[in-house]
Design a protein around this motif. Structure first.
Motif, PDB file in Angstrom:
ATOM      1  N   VAL A  88      71.213  77.830  -2.695  1.00  0.00           N
ATOM      2  CA  VAL A  88      70.803  76.450  -3.014  1.00  0.00           C
ATOM      3  C   VAL A  88      71.397  76.022  -4.357  1.00  0.00           C
ATOM      4  CG1 VAL A  88      68.818  74.933  -3.454  1.00  0.00           C
ATOM      5  CG2 VAL A  88      68.658  76.701  -1.700  1.00  0.00           C
ATOM      6  N   SER A 118      67.886  69.288  -3.434  1.00  0.00           N
ATOM      7  CA  SER A 118      68.017  70.749  -3.571  1.00  0.00           C
ATOM      8  C   SER A 118      66.638  71.381  -3.721  1.00  0.00           C
ATOM      9  CB  SER A 118      68.877  71.100  -4.787  1.00  0.00           C
ATOM     10  OG  SER A 118      70.142  70.533  -4.644  1.00  0.00           O
ATOM     11  N   VAL A 173      70.467  78.596   4.643  1.00  0.00           N
ATOM     12  CA  VAL A 173      70.139  79.393   3.453  1.00  0.00           C
ATOM     13  C   VAL A 173      69.524  80.724   3.878  1.00  0.00           C
ATOM     14  CG1 VAL A 173      68.640  79.483   1.420  1.00  0.00           C
ATOM     15  CG2 VAL A 173      69.892  77.387   1.938  1.00  0.00           C
ATOM     16  N   ASN A 216      78.177  79.373   4.233  1.00  0.00           N
ATOM     17  CA  ASN A 216      76.869  78.731   4.073  1.00  0.00           C
ATOM     18  C   ASN A 216      76.664  78.134   2.677  1.00  0.00           C
ATOM     19  OD1 ASN A 216      76.550  79.492   6.675  1.00  0.00           O
ATOM     20  ND2 ASN A 216      74.629  80.555   6.400  1.00  0.00           N
ATOM     21  N   CYS A 275      64.973  71.514  -0.420  1.00  0.00           N
ATOM     22  CA  CYS A 275      65.507  72.608   0.380  1.00  0.00           C
ATOM     23  C   CYS A 275      64.885  73.939  -0.070  1.00  0.00           C
ATOM     24  CB  CYS A 275      67.030  72.656   0.251  1.00  0.00           C
ATOM     25  SG  CYS A 275      67.776  73.879   1.324  1.00  0.00           S
ATOM     26  N   GLU A 321      69.487  72.937   6.758  1.00  0.00           N
ATOM     27  CA  GLU A 321      70.037  73.587   5.561  1.00  0.00           C
ATOM     28  C   GLU A 321      69.188  74.803   5.184  1.00  0.00           C
ATOM     29  OE1 GLU A 321      70.658  70.173   5.885  1.00  0.00           O
ATOM     30  OE2 GLU A 321      72.664  70.989   6.176  1.00  0.00           O
ATOM     31  N   GLY A 326      75.224  75.561  -4.183  1.00  0.00           N
ATOM     32  CA  GLY A 326      75.504  74.318  -3.448  1.00  0.00           C
ATOM     33  C   GLY A 326      75.245  73.099  -4.321  1.00  0.00           C
ATOM     34  N   GLN A 355      76.037  74.187   2.281  1.00  0.00           N
ATOM     35  CA  GLN A 355      74.926  73.685   1.455  1.00  0.00           C
ATOM     36  C   GLN A 355      75.433  72.602   0.494  1.00  0.00           C
ATOM     37  OE1 GLN A 355      71.857  74.342   1.789  1.00  0.00           O
ATOM     38  NE2 GLN A 355      70.966  73.512  -0.067  1.00  0.00           N
TER      39      GLN A 355
END
Lengths: 57, 475
Positions: free
Chosen positions: B155, B341, B124, B309, B344, B120, B158, B313
């Motif tokens: 992020v 999150s 990003v 993307n 990420c 992920e 998502g 996400q």
């Protein structure tokens, strides 16, 4: 906290109910991966091995 | 304070999005549903990054054969694990309580899910790259320091979509799949316009001089096998919803291995053409699009990559959150989604996954390979396809998978041995084999063989077999 406890209690009850239903195997029977699938899989695997040998030469 | 009805609804939701074993009449997916769902995941833009990397080592023919056939073979082994999920209607993580023990499974899940999140972070990064290139073409040049901050918008978007819930996820999938497909088609058209098949076959890879053909072939094989095996932490979400084992197996194999291999091959061929045009190694698909397609086609593709993307996400946060909740159902969905999150975001700001992509793939292979091998040996050989559902859920006081304080020691020793053997034959930092065994098995393949062999060997000892098979006395 009480919300979580209530939820977990209900969840456990539901799971126990389903486990009892699942123990009757005919009730929860899903079509199995059978011999024919296994033969196809072996065929695909052999084809891939030949493909790999072709690629390196 | 929720009413009784709300609590019941919450419990009912757990049938499709959580822990509750799903019964035959509740299954909703056939072969085509699984095929499209796995394809949606498999064609995300990380495939082009993978393609770009492997294109530096092999020519066109070897790249295609290695990717298509190597990934399919890895997929054959991986997809035998989905049969467990489909047969019992449970997430694969629930089954792994039998393999690792009640407590160890939490540790293994935390390690594998956290490490898998690197994909992920790559998505990003591609999103941020796309937007920065678009800004540049609009006359606004941003410094590289902006990259992670722009990535943070992906992020956050998502995370926000994932919080709305499964309906929003359903809509976003409908955006993601066509966006990713259109990008793939644009790349394929641009590729065929730039280069004939004969020209493509004649291109030498950038690293053609480093090592023998066989060595580079097996290095690419290692990257490809690990790339497919990396699906393991997320494998339990879909197969429990499938109506038959046959549909589940072939649907997963087609999406996660074959279609993914085709998209990685497209990425690899593009990377090869790019290196021939520019003379330098390029693993960044956002750069390819502008060079190959010019401002118009390149710009359209970059916008589509950005959209795809964000949705990828959202789907990732949702799936990982569900997987986490399967093991710890009392956790709050929003808090878990926020945690992943934030993880990420941390990986994006660190930037190491992008900079050391091949090392990252190696770590994934080293962790996921032995785990997949152990599942196969445990379920098909040691337990002979019979497990105690009551013990998996610790229902009615049954606890056959407690082992030693929640840890299955033979499985953990076999898992650790598999990881150790991986690093004995392969140096993932300098990307060189350390032993000739690597040239015949790859590092992931060897780690799978070692883990499987040790665990199976342990099970042949009578006292260890009794330790592992306490569930025999229950059902």
């Amino acid at each position: 906290m009480k919300q979580v406890d209530n939820f977990m209690k209900k969840l456990k009850e539901e799971i126990e109910k389903r486990i009892k239903m699942m123990q009757n195997s005919s009730y929860n029977y899903v079509q199995r991966f059978n011999k024919r699938d296994l033969i196809y899989t072996v065929f695909v695997g052999l084809f891939c091995i030949l493909g790999l040998i072709w690629g390196i030469n | 304070m929720p009413t009784k009805k709300q609590t019941e609804n919450q419990v009912a939701n757990e049938v499709y999005y959580g822990i509750i074993p799903i019964l035959r009449n509740e299954r909703i997916y056939g072969f085509w549903d699984v095929f499209f769902a796995t394809t949606a995941w498999a064609i995300a833009s990380w495939c082009y990054v993978q393609g770009g990397y492997i294109a530096t080592m092999l020519g066109a023919k070897a790249l295609i054969s290695n990717t298509i056939f190597g990934m399919t073979i890895a997929g054959i082994f991986l997809c035998f694990t989905v049969l467990i999920s489909t047969r019992y209607g449970i997430d694969l993580w629930i089954y792994q309580k039998a393999l690792f023990g009640y407590k160890a499974v939490l540790v293994i899940a935390a390690i594998t899910i956290a490490s898998n999140y690197g994909y992920e972070a790559i998505n990003v990064k591609l999103y941020a790259n796309s937007l920065m290139i678009l800004c540049k073409s609009a006359g606004l040049t941003l410094s590289e320091a902006w990259n992670p901050w722009i990535g943070m918008t992906c992020v956050l978007l998502g995370w926000w979509i994932a919080l709305i819930g499964p309906k929003a996820i359903g809509y976003t999938t409908k955006i993601m799949v066509p966006s990713s497909l259109i990008v793939g088609v644009i790349i394929l058209i641009l590729l065929s316009a730039k280069c004939s098949l004969a020209e493509l076959a004649a291109i030498n890879p950038v690293r053609a001089g480093s090592g023998s053909n066989w060595e580079r072939y097996m290095l690419v094989m290692e990257l490809n096998v690990a790339f497919v095996i990396a699906w393991y932490p997320l494998l339990g979400v879909l197969p429990r919803l499938v109506k038959s084992e046959r549909a589940s197996y072939w649907g997963h194999l087609a999406g996660f291995a074959i279609i993914q291999a085709v998209v990685v091959s497209i990425g690899a061929l593009t990377g090869l053409v790019m290196s021939a045009i520019t003379g330098v190694e390029s693993t960044n698909p956002t750069e390819w699009l502008i060079v190959l397609g010019g401002p118009w086609w390149g710009g359209i593709s970059l916008i589509l990559i950005s959209i795809a993307n964000v949705t990828a996400q959202a789907i990732a946060i949702y799936s990982v959150t569900v997987s986490t909740k399967v093991l710890m159902p009392s956790l709050d969905y929003k808090k878990v989604a926020t945690f992943w999150s934030a993880w990420c975001a941390l990986l994006v700001f660190w930037g190491g996954i992008w900079d050391y992509y091949q090392t990252y793939i190696a770590i994934i292979g080293a962790i996921c390979g032995p785990a997949v091998a152990l599942i196969l040996v445990d379920f098909y050989i040691i337990r002979k396809q019979k497990i105690s559902i009551a013990s998996l859920f610790q229902s009615s006081g049954k606890n056959a998978y407690t082992y030693t304080n929640g840890y299955n020691l033979p499985a953990i020793i076999a898992f650790a041995s598999g990881i150790a053997s991986y690093f004995l034959v392969y140096d993932p930092v300098n990307l060189v084999p350390k032993s000739k065994i690597f040239l015949y098995t790859t590092a992931t393949g060897l780690s799978m063989l070692v883990s499987a062999g040790i665990y199976w060997g342990f099970s042949l000892l009578k006292p260890v077999n009794n330790y592992l098979r306490k569930d025999c006395q229950e059902e």
